[in-house]
Design a protein around this motif. Sequence first.
Motif, mmCIF file in Angstrom:
data_model
loop_
_atom_site.group_PDB
_atom_site.id
_atom_site.type_symbol
_atom_site.label_atom_id
_atom_site.label_comp_id
_atom_site.label_asym_id
_atom_site.label_seq_id
_atom_site.Cartn_x
_atom_site.Cartn_y
_atom_site.Cartn_z
ATOM 1 N N THR A 1 49.178 -6.617 36.396
ATOM 2 C CA THR A 1 49.654 -5.861 35.241
ATOM 3 C C THR A 1 50.229 -6.839 34.226
ATOM 4 O O THR A 1 51.068 -7.664 34.577
ATOM 5 N N GLU B 1 49.518 -3.292 30.253
ATOM 6 C CA GLU B 1 48.097 -3.096 30.526
ATOM 7 C C GLU B 1 47.827 -3.437 31.992
ATOM 8 O O GLU B 1 48.331 -4.434 32.497
ATOM 9 N N THR B 2 47.016 -2.627 32.660
ATOM 10 C CA THR B 2 46.697 -2.849 34.071
ATOM 11 C C THR B 2 45.272 -3.350 34.211
ATOM 12 O O THR B 2 44.354 -2.774 33.628
ATOM 13 N N TYR B 3 45.112 -4.418 34.992
ATOM 14 C CA TYR B 3 43.796 -5.009 35.237
ATOM 15 C C TYR B 3 43.559 -5.136 36.740
ATOM 16 O O TYR B 3 43.220 -6.202 37.236
#
Length: 198
Positions: free
Chosen positions: A122, A151-153
């Motif tokens: 994140t 943002e989540t990856y």
Amino acid sequence: MKNIIILSLLLLLSIKSNSQEKVKQNDNKFLISLHYTGNIRNDNFVSDNFNGILGLNAHYVLFNNELISVQGGLGLDYFQGRVIDNQVDLKNRIMVNPNFGVEFNASKTFKPFFNLGYSFFTSKIVIETYTPSLFDPMDPAFQARSFEITETYNSLSINPGFRLYFNDKVYFQTDYKYLPIESNINAHILALGIGLKF
């Protein structure tokens, strides 16, 4: 992030307690390595905005015979946010990667492996906004404000590599981690490090 790390460790402990196959009593069951994390630039958010710094891998041997070793593990990689400008602050982050893998006993010293897991990553960005002040610069209405974007990856992780054993306990490890985060964002991470089997 703490919850993910704790859940990953609990998963490893439950696998250890529930595994049906026993490792030989005289075998070493734990592998731990410290490594440099390299983040390859690839025109995407993760590679363009973070520098890989340092990582830690820990594995527990679930099953072992003369051909293969099945392992459950947890990887932690520390990334430093790159400087974008004086209004954007990209926070340093840790990637958490629980995984399962197989190490192949090719020889006494050379042992390739393949891990499959899931990475939790994140990003946090703090943006400072400035309002030009025409009146009193100390007026709170005209002072800088900041807000945070998250943002989540999260992604599946595919992780081949190999270990070169100097003796029964100490080894050199290098590996490549591929993260197909989204259809157009693929992260490529390389690691080089030294480990200990005990």
